[in-house]
Design a protein around this motif. Sequence first.
Motif, PDB file in Angstrom:
ATOM      1  N   SER A 157       0.820  -1.219   0.000  1.00 25.75           N
ATOM      2  CA  SER A 157       0.000   0.000   0.000  1.00 25.75           C
ATOM      3  C   SER A 157       0.857   1.274   0.000  1.00 25.75           C
ATOM      4  O   SER A 157       0.352   2.356  -0.261  1.00 25.75           O
ATOM      5  N   ILE A 159       3.378   3.773  -1.527  1.00 27.28           N
ATOM      6  CA  ILE A 159       3.757   4.042  -2.917  1.00 27.28           C
ATOM      7  C   ILE A 159       4.821   5.139  -2.983  1.00 27.28           C
ATOM      8  O   ILE A 159       4.597   6.259  -2.532  1.00 27.28           O
ATOM      9  N   TYR A 160       5.976   4.770  -3.500  1.00 27.45           N
ATOM     10  CA  TYR A 160       7.058   5.740  -3.682  1.00 27.45           C
ATOM     11  C   TYR A 160       7.635   5.541  -5.068  1.00 27.45           C
ATOM     12  O   TYR A 160       7.539   4.461  -5.638  1.00 27.45           O
ATOM     13  N   GLY A 201       3.905  12.341   8.058  1.00 27.56           N
ATOM     14  CA  GLY A 201       2.819  11.809   7.226  1.00 27.56           C
ATOM     15  C   GLY A 201       3.263  11.242   5.899  1.00 27.56           C
ATOM     16  O   GLY A 201       2.450  10.974   5.019  1.00 27.56           O
ATOM     17  N   THR A 202       4.577  11.040   5.720  1.00 30.20           N
ATOM     18  CA  THR A 202       5.055  10.504   4.445  1.00 30.20           C
ATOM     19  C   THR A 202       5.226   8.976   4.490  1.00 30.20           C
ATOM     20  O   THR A 202       5.766   8.388   3.557  1.00 30.20           O
ATOM     21  N   GLY A 203       4.776   8.384   5.584  1.00 30.67           N
ATOM     22  CA  GLY A 203       4.762   6.921   5.645  1.00 30.67           C
ATOM     23  C   GLY A 203       6.016   6.287   6.224  1.00 30.67           C
ATOM     24  O   GLY A 203       6.233   5.085   6.061  1.00 30.67           O
ATOM     25  N   LYS A 204       6.824   7.063   6.942  1.00 30.16           N
ATOM     26  CA  LYS A 204       8.095   6.521   7.452  1.00 30.16           C
ATOM     27  C   LYS A 204       7.869   5.388   8.466  1.00 30.16           C
ATOM     28  O   LYS A 204       8.489   4.332   8.358  1.00 30.16           O
ATOM     29  N   THR A 205       6.989   5.657   9.431  1.00 26.24           N
ATOM     30  CA  THR A 205       6.744   4.638  10.459  1.00 26.24           C
ATOM     31  C   THR A 205       6.143   3.385   9.818  1.00 26.24           C
ATOM     32  O   THR A 205       6.566   2.263  10.113  1.00 26.24           O
ATOM     33  N   SER A 206       5.193   3.622   8.920  1.00 23.01           N
ATOM     34  CA  SER A 206       4.565   2.470   8.257  1.00 23.01           C
ATOM     35  C   SER A 206       5.600   1.699   7.444  1.00 23.01           C
ATOM     36  O   SER A 206       5.596   0.467   7.435  1.00 23.01           O
ATOM     37  N   ILE A 348      -1.711   6.507  -5.377  1.00 20.53           N
ATOM     38  CA  ILE A 348      -2.353   6.368  -4.060  1.00 20.53           C
ATOM     39  C   ILE A 348      -3.873   6.547  -4.225  1.00 20.53           C
ATOM     40  O   ILE A 348      -4.666   5.729  -3.758  1.00 20.53           O
ATOM     41  N   GLY A 412       1.084  11.846   2.169  1.00 19.79           N
ATOM     42  CA  GLY A 412       0.461  10.550   1.895  1.00 19.79           C
ATOM     43  C   GLY A 412      -0.662  10.286   2.876  1.00 19.79           C
ATOM     44  O   GLY A 412      -1.702   9.742   2.531  1.00 19.79           O
ATOM     45  N   ARG A 413      -0.441  10.700   4.124  1.00 19.14           N
ATOM     46  CA  ARG A 413      -1.461  10.473   5.152  1.00 19.14           C
ATOM     47  C   ARG A 413      -2.747  11.234   4.802  1.00 19.14           C
ATOM     48  O   ARG A 413      -3.838  10.670   4.859  1.00 19.14           O
ATOM     49  N   ARG A 416      -4.657   9.610   1.872  1.00 17.97           N
ATOM     50  CA  ARG A 416      -5.422   8.407   2.187  1.00 17.97           C
ATOM     51  C   ARG A 416      -6.714   8.736   2.950  1.00 17.97           C
ATOM     52  O   ARG A 416      -7.597   7.911   3.064  1.00 17.97           O
TER      53      ARG A 416
HETATM   54  P1  ADP Z   1       5.172   9.251   9.190  1.00 24.26           P
HETATM   55  O1  ADP Z   1       5.786   8.215  10.089  1.00 24.26           O
HETATM   56  O2  ADP Z   1       6.066   9.673   8.076  1.00 24.26           O
HETATM   57  O3  ADP Z   1       4.596  10.429   9.931  1.00 24.26           O
HETATM   58  P2  ADP Z   1       3.059   7.330   8.849  1.00 24.26           P
HETATM   59  O4  ADP Z   1       3.800   6.061   8.649  1.00 24.26           O
HETATM   60  O5  ADP Z   1       2.436   7.548  10.177  1.00 24.26           O
HETATM   61  O6  ADP Z   1       3.940   8.574   8.444  1.00 24.26           O
HETATM   62  O7  ADP Z   1       1.955   7.433   7.681  1.00 24.26           O
HETATM   63  C1  ADP Z   1       0.599   7.492   7.930  1.00 24.26           C
HETATM   64  C2  ADP Z   1      -0.221   6.880   6.813  1.00 24.26           C
HETATM   65  O8  ADP Z   1      -0.172   7.688   5.644  1.00 24.26           O
HETATM   66  C3  ADP Z   1       0.267   5.531   6.338  1.00 24.26           C
HETATM   67  O9  ADP Z   1      -0.206   4.491   7.114  1.00 24.26           O
HETATM   68  C4  ADP Z   1      -0.296   5.463   4.936  1.00 24.26           C
HETATM   69  O10 ADP Z   1      -1.633   5.030   4.967  1.00 24.26           O
HETATM   70  C5  ADP Z   1      -0.294   6.901   4.475  1.00 24.26           C
HETATM   71  N1  ADP Z   1       0.845   7.193   3.586  1.00 24.26           N
HETATM   72  C6  ADP Z   1       1.839   8.057   3.840  1.00 24.26           C
HETATM   73  N2  ADP Z   1       2.705   8.085   2.803  1.00 24.26           N
HETATM   74  C7  ADP Z   1       2.246   7.218   1.883  1.00 24.26           C
HETATM   75  C8  ADP Z   1       2.715   6.783   0.595  1.00 24.26           C
HETATM   76  N3  ADP Z   1       3.829   7.267   0.051  1.00 24.26           N
HETATM   77  N4  ADP Z   1       1.990   5.856  -0.055  1.00 24.26           N
HETATM   78  C9  ADP Z   1       0.874   5.379   0.463  1.00 24.26           C
HETATM   79  N5  ADP Z   1       0.379   5.730   1.660  1.00 24.26           N
HETATM   80  C10 ADP Z   1       1.050   6.634   2.370  1.00 24.26           C
END
Ligand code: ADP
Length: 452
Positions: A157, A159-160, A201-206, A348, A412-413, A416
């Motif tokens: 899920s 996407i980069y 919100g760029t998906g780093k933790t995920s 996305i 990304g957050r 979604r």
């Molecule tokens: P961060 O740690 O960078 O603050 P998170 O891992 O908490 O970001 O991201 C939150 C949610 O945003 C993810 O679970 C995902 O659903 C969505 N998201 C963020 N970046 C992306 C991406 N590049 N592609 C798809 N979904 C993304």
Amino acid sequence: PTPMEVSMQNPQEDAGIPDQNGGVTVDSAPSPILPQDKVLVSVEVSLKPSSTARANDVQSAVERMLEKRSLSYSDGPVPVPLDDRFLTENVQSICICDTDEWVQNHEILLFWQVKPVVHVFQLSEEGACEDISGDGQPSTFNEWILPAKEFDGMWESLIYESGLKQRLLRYAASALLFTEKGVNPFLVSWNRIVLLHGPPGTGKTSLCKALAQKLSIRFNSRYPQCQLIEVNAHSLFSKWFSESGKLVAKLFSKIQEMVEEENNLVFVLIDFLQFRITFYLSLIHSDQIIHSSVVNALLTQLDKLKSAPNVIILTTSNITAAIDIAFVDRADIKAYVGPPTLQARYEILRSCLHELIRTGILSHLEDCESMLPNFASLKEKLNIPEVQDAQTPLHLCKQLFETAEACEGLSGRSLRKLPFLAHAALANPYGCDPSKFLSTMTDTARRERSEL
Ligand code: ADP
């Protein structure tokens, strides 16, 4: 191209591919002697929760099935053959992974160019368990047994562009392989600390969690047990701040215990942004010295831990403050994770639309794939002289493209969440037409951006 054309193209280049592009899989098993012209492709096989079949038996059955299949390879699910009772009884899903890069460069990957590497796994359904110390203190970490059901599908899920995920996977896999083979760290130096940095919100933790999940699947023959520990930075600076040093020590002695079991692969996830915010907030209430000692304790413990062969430390940050420098220096694998580009935004949102169509929230599309093509095919389609009629398939993907453009600057957050916000703004929320929905989504995106 036909199979013949592919084989004629460049046999020289093909021979070197497993290393360059085909490093798609770095398996922990002793590397088999491969025919030089084959590309390693990972095939992930998820067992049903009820299955008690042996992984080896399932692996052989899937290998036989793939041999018979004789089709081209591309990322995505492969149907479990209904006439194979053993597989239908035991297997939940079969998924081909990591061919994307190859397919983009060479257009097609045919069965005889592939050496499938089958990984069989069963998802853990246990969920997160907190560290319950019983003494009223907040838990210092969450723990998951990997691969976990919660993280299933997370990797796909995210996407980069530009192969970020593949690069991370290969780095981490190489680091594990070096350790596995006993490469002398005085002669070749590497470590197992990953740092992802970039805006929130760029998906780093995920991505960290998804990477841990992937590695637990890819390395399960070497490490049959695998855990993810998410350090709860807030808890290390609790109101029992004077206890903080002890809390850090206790947390790491627990991790050390896990690491001592050599068949365990342990991932430790630390969010340094959260850590830093808590650090500064707690400074307001108390003494700098105590808190600096917590930071030092954490660094010392990380240093100790990183010598263990079966641990990978995953960290996230936005590196804006000096306190991070010490952490940053320790990381070997650093990657900047930026806001989604136009292509990523399009993909996305496309995945969101597919999901809403799948669940019946948006009305069904006759031919979803051609109505909502992926970004690469969209570009070709947009070159065709435009047809303005709202009923034509081209209209919908063009509209999606415009929505993606309107979302510039959203994370990304936020992307979604956008379909949900758009849906809530609809006058008639039942069985909405995708085209109407897209224009509501564009309006919602403009509103969201104006509030940034
Ligand atoms: P961060 O740690 O960078 O603050 P998170 O891992 O908490 O970001 O991201 C939150 C949610 O945003 C993810 O679970 C995902 O659903 C969505 N998201 C963020 N970046 C992306 C991406 N590049 N592609 C798809 N979904 C993304």
